[in-house]
Design an enzyme around this catalytic site. Sequence first.
Site, PDB file in Angstrom:
ATOM      1  N   GLU A 184      35.621 -47.900   9.550  1.00 29.05           N
ATOM      2  CA  GLU A 184      34.494 -48.824   9.492  1.00 29.05           C
ATOM      3  C   GLU A 184      34.921 -50.267   9.712  1.00 29.05           C
ATOM      4  O   GLU A 184      34.201 -51.057  10.335  1.00 29.05           O
ATOM      5  CB  GLU A 184      33.742 -48.685   8.166  1.00 29.05           C
ATOM      6  CG  GLU A 184      34.600 -48.650   6.916  1.00 29.05           C
ATOM      7  CD  GLU A 184      35.035 -47.248   6.516  1.00 29.05           C
ATOM      8  OE1 GLU A 184      35.784 -46.635   7.301  1.00 29.05           O
ATOM      9  OE2 GLU A 184      34.641 -46.785   5.432  1.00 29.05           O
TER      10      GLU A 184
ATOM     11  N   ARG B  55      49.681 -26.263  14.811  1.00 29.63           N
ATOM     12  CA  ARG B  55      50.813 -26.877  14.109  1.00 29.63           C
ATOM     13  C   ARG B  55      50.674 -28.398  14.049  1.00 29.63           C
ATOM     14  O   ARG B  55      50.997 -29.030  13.038  1.00 29.63           O
ATOM     15  CB  ARG B  55      52.131 -26.525  14.805  1.00 29.63           C
ATOM     16  CG  ARG B  55      52.606 -25.109  14.590  1.00 29.63           C
ATOM     17  CD  ARG B  55      53.965 -24.916  15.255  1.00 29.63           C
ATOM     18  NE  ARG B  55      54.517 -23.590  15.030  1.00 29.63           N
ATOM     19  CZ  ARG B  55      55.711 -23.209  15.455  1.00 29.63           C
ATOM     20  NH1 ARG B  55      56.470 -24.064  16.131  1.00 29.63           N
ATOM     21  NH2 ARG B  55      56.150 -21.986  15.214  1.00 29.63           N
TER      22      ARG B  55
ATOM     23  N   THR C 181      62.234 -13.627   9.088  1.00 34.81           N
ATOM     24  CA  THR C 181      61.818 -14.218  10.367  1.00 34.81           C
ATOM     25  C   THR C 181      62.849 -15.227  10.842  1.00 34.81           C
ATOM     26  O   THR C 181      63.185 -15.288  12.034  1.00 34.81           O
ATOM     27  CB  THR C 181      60.440 -14.897  10.214  1.00 34.81           C
ATOM     28  OG1 THR C 181      59.474 -13.907   9.876  1.00 34.81           O
ATOM     29  CG2 THR C 181      60.026 -15.593  11.499  1.00 34.81           C
TER      30      THR C 181
ATOM     31  N   LEU D  16      60.560 -24.118  14.708  1.00 27.45           N
ATOM     32  CA  LEU D  16      59.367 -24.524  13.943  1.00 27.45           C
ATOM     33  C   LEU D  16      58.985 -25.970  14.251  1.00 27.45           C
ATOM     34  O   LEU D  16      58.719 -26.766  13.355  1.00 27.45           O
ATOM     35  CB  LEU D  16      59.591 -24.331  12.436  1.00 27.45           C
ATOM     36  CG  LEU D  16      59.934 -22.903  11.981  1.00 27.45           C
ATOM     37  CD1 LEU D  16      60.111 -22.854  10.479  1.00 27.45           C
ATOM     38  CD2 LEU D  16      58.870 -21.909  12.429  1.00 27.45           C
TER      39      LEU D  16
ATOM     40  N   GLY E  87      57.128 -13.555   7.858  1.00 29.54           N
ATOM     41  CA  GLY E  87      56.769 -12.297   8.495  1.00 29.54           C
ATOM     42  C   GLY E  87      55.783 -11.457   7.719  1.00 29.54           C
ATOM     43  O   GLY E  87      54.960 -11.969   6.955  1.00 29.54           O
TER      44      GLY E  87
ATOM     45  N   ARG F  97      55.975  -9.303   5.162  1.00 29.59           N
ATOM     46  CA  ARG F  97      55.963  -9.341   3.693  1.00 29.59           C
ATOM     47  C   ARG F  97      55.399 -10.650   3.193  1.00 29.59           C
ATOM     48  O   ARG F  97      54.659 -10.678   2.201  1.00 29.59           O
ATOM     49  CB  ARG F  97      57.374  -9.137   3.139  1.00 29.59           C
ATOM     50  CG  ARG F  97      57.964  -7.754   3.363  1.00 29.59           C
ATOM     51  CD  ARG F  97      59.334  -7.659   2.725  1.00 29.59           C
ATOM     52  NE  ARG F  97      59.267  -7.719   1.274  1.00 29.59           N
ATOM     53  CZ  ARG F  97      60.298  -8.080   0.499  1.00 29.59           C
ATOM     54  NH1 ARG F  97      61.456  -8.438   1.054  1.00 29.59           N
ATOM     55  NH2 ARG F  97      60.174  -8.084  -0.798  1.00 29.59           N
TER      56      ARG F  97
ATOM     57  N   SER G 274      52.107 -10.960   0.858  1.00 25.32           N
ATOM     58  CA  SER G 274      52.191 -11.555  -0.478  1.00 25.32           C
ATOM     59  C   SER G 274      51.291 -12.780  -0.594  1.00 25.32           C
ATOM     60  O   SER G 274      50.700 -13.033  -1.652  1.00 25.32           O
ATOM     61  CB  SER G 274      53.645 -11.923  -0.812  1.00 25.32           C
ATOM     62  OG  SER G 274      54.114 -12.971   0.018  1.00 25.32           O
TER      63      SER G 274
END
Length: 365
Positions: A59, A191, A203, A211, A299, A301, A305
């Site tokens: 603003e 990302r 992984t 990454l 990955g 698991r 979870s």
Amino acid sequence: MSKLEERGLHERFMKRAISLARRGEGKVSPNPLVGAVVVKRQTIIGEGYHLYARKDHAEVVALQRTGRRSSGASLYLNLEPCVHFGRTSPCVDRIIQAGLREVFVAMRDPNPLVSGKGLRKLRRHGIVVHEGLCREAAQGLNEKFCHFIQTGQPFVLLKLALTLDGKIATRSGDSQWITGDRARKEAHRLRYHYDGILVGIRTLLKDDPSLNVRWSRRNKITRVILDTGLRTPAHAQIFRSDDPVVIFHGHRAAKKRIRNLSSRATLIAVPIADGLLDWSTILAQLGRLKVSSLIVEGGTRVAASALRSGIVRKVSFFYGPRIIGADGQAGIDDLGVARLKEAVQLNGTRLKGLGSDFLVEAYLQ
């Protein structure tokens, strides 16, 4: 002008403010995305949006561009203006000084330092305030900011690349590439919009991912590894950039491994629950590190979870037109679902075509 036409005009200006706000994606965290439009005689005379590095809020930027012309004008904002001192002085005071006639606000700021106070101050100074125009779109725009402000923990997205039958790799582990260039570019766009990316140690050891984000961001992106036994190699690709690395590990991790990695990453020991690192502790720690949003990328698991723990707020599943079969690696490990009513329920599902691939986005109830 009919009331219907008038409302359509107001919506057009508010949608413009929301569109401007999006220009700050990847550049405003930990602040919200905000756009501003100043209108006089049904004509836009000033615009602005927030970029953290620039400091000035949307603003203020818009009003600086209108100068004296803002007297008697209308202001459209996707988020309530701030009323407290932070890195800048209160935007409400600047709005009052500009002599605006009315302000349209899509939604209130969930920050308790602001929520409702900015609107009340505007009204006390004789400015007409309209609240709720395009509220749903404004809430979706700042869903990550709102969640973080209200909980102190990051907004969690689960992202997977899957075959049509839900596999992430063949039985031998071959997974490059399930989806095409356009889908992978869209994944990198995701990302860019988040503060952190998380993967499990399996992984990391299998793929050695960097990454990273393809486009430059103001904020560094935090790479998060779940590694109970601290098996992360000191030469892993995640250490080849200046972006911070956070590794969560169990309390029994070898002291030698802690010494070897402590200069390369922030190491945080967390409790183990049901054989896995405790998600509630992980999110609380990331919140303290000002990671306001997090993509969980795998990955199998880790994905399972995260879903079982209830931390996932949204899913983005990229599907490639392939079928592997029963012996392929499932994208999500066993969730312990015995009856259909126990399945993870999604809503607000959206489908987006990406060439021969497609993206499914949805929210968890």
